[in-house]
Design an enzyme around this catalytic site. Structure first.
Site, PDB file in Angstrom:
ATOM      1  N   LYS A  53     -36.270 -18.915 -20.169  1.00 56.26           N
ATOM      2  CA  LYS A  53     -36.651 -20.271 -20.563  1.00 56.26           C
ATOM      3  C   LYS A  53     -36.166 -21.267 -19.520  1.00 56.26           C
ATOM      4  O   LYS A  53     -35.055 -21.124 -18.985  1.00 56.26           O
ATOM      5  CB  LYS A  53     -36.046 -20.584 -21.934  1.00 56.26           C
ATOM      6  CG  LYS A  53     -36.479 -21.919 -22.518  1.00 56.26           C
ATOM      7  CD  LYS A  53     -35.928 -22.090 -23.923  1.00 56.26           C
ATOM      8  CE  LYS A  53     -36.361 -23.388 -24.567  1.00 56.26           C
ATOM      9  NZ  LYS A  53     -35.881 -23.517 -25.962  1.00 56.26           N
ATOM     10  N   SER A  84     -39.043 -24.623 -29.374  1.00 49.68           N
ATOM     11  CA  SER A  84     -39.291 -25.060 -28.020  1.00 49.68           C
ATOM     12  C   SER A  84     -39.428 -23.911 -27.022  1.00 49.68           C
ATOM     13  O   SER A  84     -39.837 -24.113 -25.885  1.00 49.68           O
ATOM     14  CB  SER A  84     -38.139 -25.966 -27.560  1.00 49.68           C
ATOM     15  OG  SER A  84     -36.903 -25.247 -27.567  1.00 49.68           O
ATOM     16  N   SER A 140     -35.943 -22.750 -32.544  1.00 57.00           N
ATOM     17  CA  SER A 140     -36.768 -22.667 -31.340  1.00 57.00           C
ATOM     18  C   SER A 140     -36.939 -21.274 -30.750  1.00 57.00           C
ATOM     19  O   SER A 140     -37.738 -21.102 -29.824  1.00 57.00           O
ATOM     20  CB  SER A 140     -36.215 -23.605 -30.265  1.00 57.00           C
ATOM     21  OG  SER A 140     -36.381 -24.944 -30.655  1.00 57.00           O
TER      22      SER A 140
END
Length: 462
Positions: free
Chosen positions: A78, A148, A172
């Site tokens: 990420k 996210s 997330s």
């Protein structure tokens, strides 16, 4: 089966047994990435040259008989996680031109285990959202990826990463995993270091793996977990063998099924799929009991009371000098957090302490809780509100966070596993929650379910 379709555990095993070379594996994943990335937008950046060089080094190690747990396995990180010399963009213009000086602790652990980073996956700006607007769902490009950690979940679901890392402050990891048919693990708070990971909320952030199976998640967590003195929240976790055994028998395990909160305002197809999965756990030997979730209706308010001021504090210098660099949604959230009073923040902290105590009591009576991971599957892009049969309306982001927030506020581990698809073919997730540091139990249950009911496989992406 093509190499990019292999799960993490199967790919690592194939490399170890010399049935697959790291170069073949990495090339296959990169070719898949080139094929699907224009349709999905899962990556913020890709470093194919570095990945191929890492694969060649892994190939030499394998030829010499030197094997590590993740040797040659491609991983997506990420875009909050530092890799030395590479950008950490955090999905924001604020970070334009930024390059990390050193590796995050989780990056170091992955590299030490032999994994090969192939790129940075997209995130909602600074992880402050549950949509990831640049990324499309792996199963239907007209629907959201969730966030996210949307890029990480989509890459795993589409085969453009063998596994990936995400972060989870209010859901997330688990939300995008559920929406894309992947497995997402939010570990116990403090089990995995966050050093070198851009924060959203210091007291709620978690780092964890997104994989295709619970067995994969166990392998990834065994590499990631461990004390790190540079992370103030890091704890010396009790050692445990996280690998699920081959026997799917769950006899002796008590699984709690909530009678409140988790099945309130949930799509009927989601509820039915999770109830079928719970019945399957009973067939595998688990004993189910109804449980009452304590203080559930306060979880979202407490989460906001903690995240908002902590995020505003981190961003305060840039928010003061260059607010125009933020997306409007995130800027408004940060400005609202800056206006939250100190007494409100303290009340949220006291409420969290109370919730942790009450959840500890609840979990004394069961080994795990089984519940929907999200109340609905992936909504269509641009859809902002849900209307429930009772006439009430709810923002999409509020609906998604409603079922994931309790695990963040309490810090307990939560594992999301796929348990079917709705009438439109969109994946449905069930989350398993347990006592702190009982990831092995959750992974055992998830693996047993997968043995009986295999997951959706790689999304076709067309």
């Amino acid at each position: 089966m093509r190499p990019y379709e292999l799960s993490l555990a199967d790919a690592a095993e194939a490399v170890r047994e010399r049935r697959l070379s790291p170069v073949e594996l990495v090339d296959s994943v990169l070719e898949r990435l080139e094929e699907v990335e224009p349709h999905l937008g899962a990556y913020a950046s890709v470093d194919a040259e570095s990945a191929r060089a890492g694969a060649r080094r892994a190939e030499r190690e394998a030829a010499a008989g030197r094997f590590r747990p993740l040797l040659g396995v491609p991983v997506g990180l990420k875009d909050l996680i530092d890799v030395a010399g590479r950008p950490t963009g955090a999905g924001s213009r604020v970070r334009e031109g930024h390059r990390a000086h050193s590796d995050a602790e989780v990056t170091k652990r992955l590299l030490a285990a032999g994994a090969v980073p192939i790129g940075k996956t997209r995130t909602h700006e600074f992880a402050y959202g549950l949509i990831t607007p640049q990324t499309r769902n792996a199963w239907d490009r007209g629907r959201i990826a969730g966030g996210s950690s949307g890029g990480s979940a989509v890459a795993v679901a589409a085969g453009s990463a063998t596994f990936a890392l995400g972060t989870d402050t209010g859901g997330s990891i688990r939300v995008p995993s559920a929406l894309n048919g992947a497995v997402g693990l939010k570990p116990t708070y403090g089990l995995v270091s966050r050093h070198g990971v851009t924060p959203l909320s210091w007291s709620l952030d978690h780092v964890g793996p997104i994989t295709r199976t619970a067995r994969d998640a166990a392998l990834a967590l065994s590499v990631l977990a461990g004390h790190d003195p540079r992370d103030p929240a890091s704890v010396p976790a009790p050692s445990a063998d996280l690998r699920p055994g081959p026997d799917p028998d769950l006899t002796g395990l008590r699984v709690g099924v909530p009678r409140n909160h988790y099945f309130d305002r949930v799509d009927p197809e989601v509820e039915a799929a999770v109830q079928r999965a719970v019945a399957r756990l009973e067939e595998l030997g688990a004993r189910t009991v109804e449980v009452e979730i304590p203080l559930a209706r306060y979880a979202q308010a407490v989460l906001h009371g903690l995240v908002a001021p902590e995020a505003a504090a981190y961003h305060e210098p840039t928010l003061r000098t260059a607010p125009e660099l933020y997306g409007e949604d995130v800027r408004l959230l940060l400005e609202a957090g800056a206006r939250l009073s100190a007494p409100d923040h303290l009340r949220a902290q006291r409420a969290r302490t109370l919730m942790r105590r009450e959840w500890a009591r609840l979990l004394e009576g069961v080994d795990a809780i089984a519940a929907p991971a999200t109340p609905v599957t992936a909504v269509r892009t641009g859809e902002e509100r849900l209307t429930w049969p009772d006439g009430s309306a709810e923002a999409v982001s509020d609906a998604y966070v409603r079922l994931s927030a309790p695990a963040n506020v309490t810090g307990v581990p939560s594992l999301s596993v796929p348990v079917g698809r709705d009438g439109a073919g969109m994946p449905i997730g069930m989350q398993l929650l347990g006592r702190p540091f009982t990831e092995a139990v959750l992974l055992r249950i998830g693996h047993a379910y997968e043995q009986a009911e295999p997951g959706p496989g790689i999304a076709p992406v067309r």
